[in-house]
Each structure stands twice: as C-alpha cells, then as structure tokens.
Design an enzyme around this catalytic site. Structure first.
Site, PDB file in Angstrom:
ATOM      1  N   ASP B  58       0.838  -1.179   0.000  1.00 53.60           N
ATOM      2  CA  ASP B  58       0.000   0.000   0.000  1.00 53.60           C
ATOM      3  C   ASP B  58       0.885   1.245   0.000  1.00 53.60           C
ATOM      4  O   ASP B  58       1.747   1.397   0.862  1.00 53.60           O
ATOM      5  CB  ASP B  58      -0.846  -0.041   1.270  1.00 53.60           C
ATOM      6  N   THR B  91      -3.088   6.379  -3.464  1.00 52.30           N
ATOM      7  CA  THR B  91      -1.875   7.039  -3.014  1.00 52.30           C
ATOM      8  C   THR B  91      -0.754   6.838  -4.028  1.00 52.30           C
ATOM      9  O   THR B  91      -0.104   7.796  -4.452  1.00 52.30           O
ATOM     10  CB  THR B  91      -1.392   6.449  -1.681  1.00 52.30           C
ATOM     11  N   THR B  92      -0.559   5.581  -4.395  1.00 49.76           N
ATOM     12  CA  THR B  92       0.525   5.287  -5.318  1.00 49.76           C
ATOM     13  C   THR B  92       0.294   6.002  -6.639  1.00 49.76           C
ATOM     14  O   THR B  92       1.206   6.616  -7.188  1.00 49.76           O
ATOM     15  CB  THR B  92       0.611   3.773  -5.554  1.00 49.76           C
ATOM     16  N   ASP B 396      -9.131  -0.363   2.700  1.00 50.79           N
ATOM     17  CA  ASP B 396      -9.227   0.176   1.351  1.00 50.79           C
ATOM     18  C   ASP B 396     -10.462  -0.364   0.641  1.00 50.79           C
ATOM     19  O   ASP B 396     -11.170   0.365  -0.047  1.00 50.79           O
ATOM     20  CB  ASP B 396      -7.970  -0.176   0.546  1.00 50.79           C
TER      21      ASP B 396
END
Lengths: 571, 534
Positions: B58, B91-92, B396
């Site tokens: 994550d 996020t990534t 998530d």
C-alpha cells in the site's frame, strides 16, 4: 488493589522513564535475590501497583510495566517495539502469506546492540540453559569481568533510551509515531505535535493501548504521566490528556512535564526564541488544563546547580540528567505503593501511604486550589546527624522558582526513604518521623500542612545507572568526609544504593514560573501587533483560543497571588 | 535578498537548480513507489534496524514508513496521503502521476519552454480531463437495493492489488456485505460502524464477517458464564466503581463489625446502582431462562462484579467508546448514561454471547443479533505484519465500496487514461492557442503513466502496449489492458472498475502540486545543506 498506569510521551520522557523502570526492575530483582540486604527483601512496597501480570500464548507468565510509551519512529534503537517476551521462538523470516507476486525486501542496517544489551541477552540465554540443566557457571564469571566495560560503554555510547533499559515491556507498551516526516529538530512546537496527533490513526491507536491497560485495573488510583514538553510532544500529550479527561473522568492524572537541559534556546535566532517562549506558555497552559496536578521538572542546567556538589552531571547527556529526574519520580511514587496500615502496625517498614487521588486532594484540593507544584529532592539524603538540616538540602528541580519566599499557605508532601540516622545505621520509620518533625520545627519557613511518607528501602542503583556520583559518596550513599578515590565520578559499581528525599510543594515560590509564561504569552501572542500571532495561528490557535490560554494562566497566578489581580487589570 | 543579508549562511538555489531539485525529488518518489502498482506489482518487505518486519503493498503505508527529508518529496507525500484520507485509495497513483507530470515538464523545459506556459497548459488539460471523466464514467444506479455485483467488482479490483487472488476474492464478499450491513437509507455511510478486529493465530490466515460485534476484552469475574444464549444486552456508561468522597474523611472504628458497616455505607451508592440493574434483569428474565449481559464503558470494581455474578449477569467493563454506538446499532436498545431510568426498552438483544481466550487476550463475541446495522470483520493471521497488511487491504476495500455507493458511478480501469489522452491530443489541443498546446500534450502523455507502469510491472513491453491500446481506441473501442497477455481487452467484460471519486481526486490534485513545484524558481533554506543526498 489500586493500580497506576504510567504514560511516557516524548523522547526525554522516555529517557526518564527508562531509568524509572530500571529502578523498579532492580527492586524486584533484589527482593528475590538471596544475597541482598534485608531492607530490600521486605521493602513493603506493592509492585503490582505499577506492574501487571500476563501470560504469553505459550502459557508463560509475564510481569511487565503497566505502561504506554510514545516516541518517534526509530527511537527504540536496537530494541523491537514488540519486546521479546511475547515472540514465538522461530519467526520464519520470509512468509508472505498474502501475496503470490514478487517480493522485494528492504533491510535497514541492523543496529548493533551495545555491550549492556548483549550481556542481557547472554544472561537470558544462560538462564534458559541453566533451567534445562546445562552449564552456566563459566558464563557467570564471564559477565563479571565485563561489568566495568559495560558501565564504560554506557557512559560513552548511550544514544537511545532503550540502550540502558533492562526491563521487558509488554508488546502493547511501546508506540512509535510513523509518518511524521519532519526532522527531530523541526518537531519543536506545540502546533506541529498537535497536527501530527490529530491527523491519521495515531490518536485512536494510542487511546486503544491505554484502554487495554486500564481495562485490566480493578480500581485504578490514577495515571502517572511523564511528558517531554520541550517540543511537539506536548501537543501530542495535550490531545491525549484531553481524551483521557473525557474518557476516564474519575481517574486523576499526575503530570510531570520534563524538560531536558540542552533544550535551552538558541538566543541568536530571534524567531526561534519567540517560538520557544510561546511554546512553553501554550504547552504549559494546555497541559495543565487536563490534569489534576502538574509538576514542571527540568532545570536549564543541572551541572551548575547546587546539586553538583555531590553529583557530577553532564548536561548534554540525557542519560545523565534523566537519571536524577527519574530518581525523584521514583521517590514521589513510593507512597502510592505502600500498604495502608492501621495505627497498630508499628513494625512496618513504611508509613504514610497515600494514593494519587489523596495526594492531589492534599496539595491541590484544599483552600487554595493551586495545581502547580514544585519538585524538590535531596539526592542523596543526608544522615540526620549531619549539620545541615534535611529541609535545607532539598533543592528544586522545577525551574524559575523564587527562593526564600514566605508562604503561609504552603502545602507539602515529602517522601524520605533509606535515610541514615547516623553513620551507617538506617533510621527506623519512627526515627525519620521524629527527625523530620524536628527539622520542621526549627525551620524558618514552615508550611501550613505537610505530609510525610517514609520507607526503609533506599534507592537501589542498577548496573546501567550512569556514573554521576561524586567521590564524597560512599557505597550505600552515605556522605564521606574525605574523597574516596581519585576519579571524580562513581557509578553503579561503587555505589549500590542511595538514601533519598523528595518533596512536592504547593507554594507561591512557583509564581515566577507562571508569570514568565503569562508575560510571554501576552507579549508575543496577545499584544497588538505581537510578533507571534501569526505563529500561533499556524499552530491552530485563533485569537480567542490564545485569550483563553492566557486566562487560564492568569487564573493560576491569581490563585497564588491575589494581589496580582489589580496590577494585571491595569494593562 | 534580505534573507541573504540577514543570514549569510543561508543557502540559495535558483532557477534551473531549484526546478531540477523539485523534479528529481518527484521522480525519486515515483521510482520508489512505482513497482507497487497494480495486481502484478511487488510487495515490499521492510526490515527495521531492530529486526521488525513490515509488509506492505500500500503506497500510503509505505510513505508513512519512509523517512522522507526532501521538502519537495514531503509535499508530494502529504498530498498523496491526503488523497488516501479523503478517498481511501490512489496514493501510489497520485505519486506516480505527479512524478510523471514533472518528468514531462522537464523535457519541455529543457527544450526551452517557460514553466508558466506549461502550467497554463496543465490547467486547461486538467479541466478538459475532468469534463471528459464526467462523460466517460459509468453511472451506477444505487437506489434502495444497490447492485451487489458492481460493488463486488469494485472491491475485488482494489483488493486484488493488495492481496493474492484467492484471499482477495474471499474478502470481497466480506467487505461488500459489511458496507451493506451498516448502510442506512438517506444517511452517509459511517465506516466506523464496521469494527475491524484481529486475532493472532498460529498458522491460520482467515477472515470472517461477524454479524454482531467482537469485543477485545472479557468479563473479569471467574464465576460469570463464558457462553450464554438468548441475551438481553444493556449498553451503558455508568461508573460501578467505588469512589471515595471528595472530602477528606477518615473512619473511626473499634471493632471489625463496625468497620464492615462503615465500608458498607460508603459503598452503598454504588451498590444501589448495581441493584437497579439487577432489578431490571429480574424483571426481564423472570419467567424464562434468558441471560443478561452488561457492557459498560466505565469501570466495574470487584465487589460490583461479585454481586452481578451472583445475580447471574455477565458484565464487561471499559468498552471502547465507539462500541457503545456499535452495540446499539447491532443489538438494538439504547445506550444509557444513568441507571435511574432503566426500562426494558433500553435493552438490546443477542442470540449468543461467548468468550474466546487466547493466552492473555480475551475476545467476547456478541452474535446472532436481530437486525444488525453494525458488524465486525475478524482477521486472523499468524503474525503482526500479515494482520496489518490484511487490515490495510480491508480498509481500502471498505472505502472503495463506500465511494461507489456515494459516487453512484464507476470508471473502467486502465481504459480511462488511454481514452482521455486521445481526447486531449485529438480534440482539446486544437482548441488551445500557442505554446500552451505543448502543456496539454505533456499532460496527456503523463496520463498514460499508469497503464505504462502496470504493463512494466507485468513484464510487458510498454511501447507495444501503448501503441496497441491507442490504436484500438482510435478504432472507437473502449479498451483496457490484459495484464497477463498484454492484449487490449474490454474492461467492462472483465468486471474491473475503479472509483470515480478516486480518479477525480488524482486528476485534480496531481497537476496542482506539479504546477506549484514547477513555478518555484528559488529555494532558500537556512542552516542546512540541501544538496546532500537524502
């Protein structure tokens, strides 16, 4: 049983805490060891107050501090945050049960354990070995040789508070704050800490950890909270305390706000100086709002204080200075662990048990509701035959204190333990009582009320204690007339225990401390066009919030000095 | 240069230097995170200095574990983490997108373009892309009965990027059912009403949905039942601890009986409270063999526990504050703050309450509840890092499902980027005058980064893939990418969907940060050397 939960927030608080728990561990060890002195075997203290009994999944019983500690990520050095007690023995290194795709491993350089931790580790393994009937004798003699090296290496190499900790902690105890992304030097004000705590999961997780320990308590007497208030951690502690006050309305909090000596300001940078002054004011006002009794601890320099006559302290080593503060906190906490006994129990080794609630009531709950107290200690405490009276030798660890003020309404609670009557003879409980009483009678300033707790058991000096004793101090902490050795400082190998006296004092001597903070807040935060208004806004305090903080401070001042009311109205 | 005058040691980086510092920081962060992306990405195992293991795929977790020092990187990381806080995923992707924008910008700037013009182009492209997203998204009608299949597809898409397929598929149902369980019509979904609880279990990796609640503590009295059926549940916030009165008062007594009497008198008020609860129990359990359970947010001391145990009541103390709310949603009744107005209506109901002990850890299951609006996802794993990773994935997944319900729309995975890029290049660019066109083009190319990196992580040739995808798109098809073969596919058929709000957020925040970084032409920092490698 009346349990205490201890909380340590911030780096310096953990340095202090680490020493504190070392003392407790030493007491536990001495009580069990056959060759130790009788006074340690029957110390009359209930250690269950601070410790909890648990069980690992393998069914092994554990005895660990009832503690929640909060610190930076990476501040635990070579020690794992889960401790070692609860680990299954063979942890297979690579077991990615959740992903079948590729795995990359990022290993940080394993931190080298110092000599002390290595020897602890060896000892533990040797114990395991001996319980299985293997040879352990030669390893015993082996460690004996190393003791001097260990002390030496600790003296020079302590970097993390875990470096000198010999205590096993529960896996729920140590919490690391991750994702702060700021360097330690920048984490220096209330605002940044508050922000770090409110965003993300930290608040919830820390509160959960506390609840874990509180849930086990049958009848908690209070929370002993140590916070490093020199930087962002007071913001974290402030939010945390607010939660505690909300959730555990009946559990009083005794708060020590500790300050390391080197966190003094860099006077060249004006902006930083203002930020620091405002931080001190805001943090003090905020922290005091959510506890029952606050004890500011931390002199700007210990080396130059009166303490330096018997102790050799290096201000830049938190390992040194925190040891003094930890000793004081240990002494103050003794009465919380004494067994309350009826008047008939003359023979006991302790007397004057109080719990946190009673102490708060005694110092802050009566006529003048002043919750800011001064911490004084005498380390080591003198024998009663000495020329100097005990009361004179006590010196404050609280900064910015007025000396020689007369306060008719002062309230005090003193703990004396392990004191000598004369020479090398330990004073009995009643002798201590008489001596202290005599001292009060002959003293110039007498408090309105004083409470005395005594114990026979002195402060035990564990091996990882720093070499801070001067060469006028003997093996059992007695004063010597002539210096005993060439070297200036003596450590745990030469000094095995010291008698202690510590005192909490609610007196108007603390006024300068409060007034300085109030004045700084007014000058930099509240005055028209003040330099720090913008800064405070960045920390999340609007004008009204700052006014509220100022109000709280000025209330504290007026409690102690009603005369100040008129003067402050005029400006 | 007033600062220079004030502090001659302050370091100043200007123009191209400052820009390159920012670009390099962004690229560096992108490099760290890009191998994580997608269902074929790598998982990262972090071993700390003390041997602590963390396992994560994550981006959010990884960023938090990193010691980031470059101010630019911190800025990007904060944006990315904020992305996670608001929408739960991406996020990534955010980090990668910002990195790619900076990379494209670098190319243009090296060719002599002014950052200002570039930024204008980004702004135009961003607006156009957002408009296009509105058109491109697949609306989903939620109504009273949401389409479970769509929700499952979204959850599966997210979970499969975090956990291996079988585990992800198992969690998919759990996550969707959990959100549907707490969903109330006309009210925003409060994901806190799903409790996530974990147990360390030797060899087992297992997760299940408990319709009801699992508490991480048990009763503190040896005589209380460990298992009870047909339970009335009293949820309360009442102190059942003996408290000494505030005024300092001692007692004087001359014999043991007197002392007993004194203590009893002091305790009376607590006992009265306990008695009121027992009275209620006797009322509701009089002519049946139902059981009675108290779950209290405040403490209960041993004498009170004793009285309750004798009355056959199971009592738990110091429950989580949030569980007060959850319990009421799960079992019914209401949380009471005082015992004065207790009525049977306050009570909730659970078919089964039992305790599970693992070493020193105790768990209390409150199950078989009537109409649960709160539930627990119970994760079992052999060690902390596995548990932590599953927990992150579950969070998530939950947010993905929640977003879908609230957005009432989804976006086809990997197809949007290609389509949007073609749209920008073919349509939007023409409407823009001057050199800002190049900015639009740079933005369009940056959009392709996600499919590119996905292809790269799957071991495919990125150029081939992109050419094939754009070609297929220009034929008028909606295309995604098959990560196994590298062939274009129709994502609709495969059932892989992303959150609309996550996509929008990425498109929104990425260019904002990139523009800010590009417009920096001077970096001044006092007291530290910033050229040192971080």
């Amino acid at each position: 049983m009346k349990e205490i939960v201890t909380i340590q927030v911030g780096s310096y608080a953990n340095f202090v805490g680490s020493h504190f728990w070392n003392f407790q561990d030493e007491l536990l060890g001495l009580a069990d060891s056959p060759e130790s002195d009788q006074i340690f075997k029957s110390h009359g203290l209930n250690m269950d107050v601070l410790y909890r009994t648990g069980e690992t999944p393998q069914g092994i019983l554990t005895y660990t501090p009832r503690l929640v500690s909060v610190d930076f990520q990476g501040s635990l050095g070579s020690v794992s945050s889960r401790g070692t007690l609860y680990n299954e023995i063979p942890e297979t290194p690579v077991d990615t049960l959740t992903w079948t795709g590729p795995v990359t491993t990022h290993t940080s350089q394993p931190l080298k354990k110092n000599l002390f931790l290595q020897s602890l580790y060896l000892e533990e393994n040797a114990n395991l070995g001996s319980s299985r009937g293997c040879e352990s004798e030669n390893s015993d003699s082996h460690t004996e040789v190393q003791d001097e090296d260990i002390v030496q290496s600790l003296e020079n190499e302590v970097q993390y508070w875990t470096d000198y900790s010999k205590v096993h902690y529960h896996p729920q105890s140590l919490y690391e704050l991750s994702g702060l992304w700021s360097e330690i030097n920048d984490f220096n004000n209330y605002g940044i800490g508050r922000e770090a705590f409110s965003g993300g999961q930290h608040a919830e997780e820390i509160n959960e950890r506390l609840r874990f320990f509180v849930e086990e308590c049958d009848l908690p007497q209070g929370i002993q909270f140590v916070v490093d208030d020199s930087g962002g951690f007071s913001g974290i502690a402030g939010e945390f305390l607010e939660n505690i006050a909300d959730e555990y309305t009946n559990i009083p909090v005794l708060l020590y706000s500790v300050h390391s000596p080197d966190s003094g300001m860099d006077s060249r940078n004006r902006k930083l100086a203002i930020s620091r002054k405002l931080h001190d004011a805001v943090s003090f006002s905020k922290l005091s709002a959510f506890c029952k009794l606050i004890v500011p601890v931390g002199l700007p320099s210990l080396n130059t204080s009166r303490m330096s006559k018997y102790l050799c302290l290096e201000d830049r080593k938190p390992y040194h200075t925190s040891a003094v503060y930890a000793s004081a906190i240990h002494s103050i906490s003794l009465p919380f662990r004494m067994q309350p006994l009826g008047p008939s129990a003359q023979l006991s080794n302790t007397s004057g048990a109080v719990n946190i609630k009673d102490l708060v009531q005694m110092l802050a709950g009566q006529a003048r509701q002043n919750m800011v107290t001064i911490l004084d200690i005498a380390m080591p405490a003198p024998a009663f035959t000495a020329q100097q009276s005990l009361l004179e030798i006590l010196q404050p660890l609280t900064p910015e204190i007025a000396e020689g003020v007369e306060d008719m309404q002062a309230l005090e609670s003193m703990t004396v333990h392990g004191a000598f009557a004369s020479g090398c003879k330990r004073a009995t409980v009643s002798e201590v009582k008489d001596a202290v009483q005599a001292a009060y009678v002959s003293a110039v300033e007498r408090p309105k009320f004083s409470h005395l707790s005594t114990a026979q058991c002195p402060l035990p000096i564990p091996l990882p204690f720093p070499s801070i004793f001067g060469n006028l101090i003997g093996r059992n902490g007695e004063f010597l007339d002539t210096p005993i050795s060439e070297s200036a400082s003596r450590g745990s190998l030469e000094v095995h225990s010291v008698p202690m006296a510590a005192r909490l004092r609610s007196s108007n001597a603390v006024l300068p401390f409060l007034e300085n903070r109030l004045a700084n807040l007014r000058k930099f935060g509240l005055a028209r066009g003040a330099l720090g208004t913008e800064l405070l806004r960045n920390w999340g305090f609007g004008k009204e919030d700052v006014e509220e903080l100022g109000e709280a401070l000025s209330n504290m001042v007026t409690t102690l000095n009603p005369a100040s009311l008129e003067s402050s109205d005029s400006d | 240069m007033s600062l220079k005058v004030l502090n001659p040691n302050a370091e100043v980086l200007n123009k191209s230097h400052a820009l390159h510092m920012n670009i390099n920081a962004a690229k560096g962060l992108q490099d760290v995170l890009k191998s994580n992306l997608g269902p074929k990405g790598t998982i990262k195992m972090l071993v700390g200095g003390a041997g602590d293991i963390k396992l994560t795929k994550d981006g959010n977790t990884l960023l938090k574990e990193m010691q980031i020092q470059s101010p630019t990187a911190i800025m990007i990381a904060r944006t990315a983490v904020a992305q996670d806080d608001t929408s739960g995923d991406g996020t990534t992707s955010t980090v990668i997108f910002i990195g790619e924008l900076m990379k494209q910008a670098e190319r243009c700037i090296d060719e002599g373009m002014h950052p200002r013009v570039l930024v204008d182009g980004f702004e135009i492209a961003k607006r156009a892309t957002l408009q296009y997203l509105e058109k491109f998204k697949t609306p989903v009608v939620m109504g009273d009965e949401p389409d479970k299949e769509i929700l499952k597809m979204v959850a599966r898409t997210t979970l499969r990027t975090k956990l291996y397929e079988a585990l992800a598929d198992q969690l998919t149902d759990i996550v969707v059912n959990a959100v549907l369980c707490i969903r109330k019509p006309e009210e925003p979904i409060d994901l806190f009403m799903v409790e996530i609880m974990h147990m360390r279990h030797k060899f087992d990796v297992d997760t299940r949905l408990v319709e009801g609640l699992v508490l991480d503590h048990g009763s503190r009295h040896p005589d209380m039942k460990r298992r009870a059926e047909n339970c009335h549940i009293l949820t309360c916030n009442v102190s059942l601890e003996y408290e000494k009165s505030e005024i300092n008062a001692g007692f004087f007594y001359s014999n043991a009986e007197q002392r007993e009497a004194m203590v009893a008198a002091e305790r009376r008020s607590v006992d009265e409270r306990v008695q009121k609860i027992i009275d209620l129990k006797n009322k509701v359990c009089a002519d049946n063999d139902n059981n009675f359970v108290i779950i209290n947010q405040k403490g209960i001391d041993p004498p009170s526990l004793d009285i309750l145990a004798r009355a056959g009541i199971i009592a738990l103390r110091r429950a989580k504050r949030r569980n007060m709310e959850r319990l009421v949603l799960a079992c019914g009744g209401e949380a009471v703050n005082s015992v004065d107005d207790l009525t049977p209506d306050c009570l909730g109901w659970a078919g089964l309450v039992y305790e599970h002990v693992l070493g020193e850890e105790k768990y209390t299951f409150v199950e078989n509840v009537k109409n649960p609006h709160s539930c627990t996802i119970l994760i079992k794993g052999p060690n902390d890092h596995t548990i932590a990773q599953i927990k992150d994935a579950v969070r998530d997944g939950l947010r993905g499902v929640k977003n879908t319900i609230e957005d009432e729309a989804v976006v086809l995975v990997r197809a949007f980027e290609v389509a949007a890029r073609q749209h920008l290049v073919n349509e939007v660019k023409k409407t823009v005058k001057g050199r800002a066109q190049l900015g639009v083009e740079a933005f369009a190319d940056a959009l392709l980064v996600v499919p590119k990196i996905l292809a790269e992580n799957s071991g495919l040739d990125t150029q081939d893939v992109i050419i094939e995808l754009t070609g297929e798109h220009d034929k008028g098809n909606v295309v995604g990418l098959n990560l196994h073969t590298g062939e274009p596919i129709d994502p609709q058929m495969e059932g892989i969907f992303d959150n609309y709000s996550v996509k929008r957020q990425i498109i929104n925040s990425g260019p904002v940060i990139a523009s800010q970084l590009l417009l920096v032409d001077e970096v001044i920092r006092a007291g530290r050397n910033m050229r040192k490698p971080t």
